[in-house]
Design an enzyme around this catalytic site. Structure first.
Site, mmCIF file in Angstrom:
data_model
loop_
_atom_site.group_PDB
_atom_site.id
_atom_site.type_symbol
_atom_site.label_atom_id
_atom_site.label_comp_id
_atom_site.label_asym_id
_atom_site.label_seq_id
_atom_site.Cartn_x
_atom_site.Cartn_y
_atom_site.Cartn_z
ATOM 1 N N ASN A 177 -4.319 7.330 8.620
ATOM 2 C CA ASN A 177 -4.343 6.386 7.510
ATOM 3 C C ASN A 177 -4.674 7.120 6.206
ATOM 4 O OD1 ASN A 177 -7.245 6.682 7.379
ATOM 5 N ND2 ASN A 177 -7.424 5.207 9.059
ATOM 6 N N CYS A 178 -4.956 6.383 5.151
ATOM 7 C CA CYS A 178 -5.189 6.998 3.842
ATOM 8 C C CYS A 178 -6.399 7.930 3.843
ATOM 9 C CB CYS A 178 -5.368 5.916 2.775
ATOM 10 S SG CYS A 178 -6.768 4.798 3.056
ATOM 11 N N GLU A 179 -7.386 7.650 4.688
ATOM 12 C CA GLU A 179 -8.573 8.516 4.742
ATOM 13 C C GLU A 179 -8.265 9.843 5.429
ATOM 14 O OE1 GLU A 179 -13.346 8.314 5.862
ATOM 15 O OE2 GLU A 179 -11.996 6.720 6.540
#
Length: 214
Positions: free
Chosen positions: A143-145
């Site tokens: 994901n974005c993290e």
């Protein structure tokens, strides 16, 4: 009709001015890791300089259309949700205002959490730019993290995912859950009337496994 359009024009213009002045760009340096806390999650991005933020975000629209002007607009909740379900995302560049979406932006907070020291700002930004384009999205595994952690620290990890999995484990792998599983198994066997040695063994085995994992 003309009056409505005129009022709408001034409203949009004032809204844009407000968005432009909402964030102080002098606070951000190339390679900074930006965080935007949301109600259910935190969104992450890498500041590239010149009011540009690279971030990984689920979005179904690039699959539906090739219209770059439509794709470049702010990703709506519907676009985002369908992107999550279909596992379609992209690393894209937006302005700080579009990235922040009116919320507070935290800068390099992960430096206090991550055991790895951050890479040089230019290297962080180069990594972020190199990964631009379509990616396969995973709520738990990419994901974005994961994206920003790789860019800034060299390791694709997600503390949000870890916390989520830990919470789920506490719920699923608990003694109460093992009691509930055993009770449901016995109830299902009595209701269906198929209390065979195999079904009894499965019920006991599943309940025992959850008990031992608790």
């Amino acid at each position: 009709m003309f009056l409505y359009q005129l009022i709408n024009f001034f409203f949009v213009s004032s809204q844009k001015e407000e968005e432009k002045s909402q964030y102080d760009l002098s606070l951000y340096k190339r390679g900074d890791l930006l965080e935007v806390p949301r109600t259910m999650f935190t969104h992450f991005g890498i500041y590239l300089g010149d009011n540009r933020v690279a971030h990984l975000i689920p979005d179904i629209l690039p699959v539906i259309t090739k219209d770059k002007s439509a794709i470049s607009t702010v990703v709506t909740n519907n676009r985002l949700l369908i992107g999550v379900i279909t596992k379609i995302a992209s690393v894209r560049v937006d302005s700080v205002s579009d990235f922040g979406y009116g919320s507070e932006i935290l800068v390099n907070r992960m430096d206090e959490v991550c055991s790895q020291p951050p890479l040089d700002g230019d290297e962080v930004a180069r990594r972020a730019e190199k990964l631009m384009g379509s990616v396969t999205y995973s709520l738990l595994w990419y994901n974005c993290e994961h994206y920003v952690m790789y860019c800034r620290y060299g390791m694709a990890i997600s503390y949000q995912t870890y916390q989520f999995c830990t919470a789920v484990r506490k719920i699923v792998c608990s003694r109460m859950s093992s009691y509930f599983t055993a009770l449901c198994g016995v109830g299902a066997m009595l209701y269906v009337g198929c209390a065979t040695p195999l079904t009894v063994l499965l019920t006991v085995l599943i309940s025992f496994t959850i008990w031992m994992a608790a």
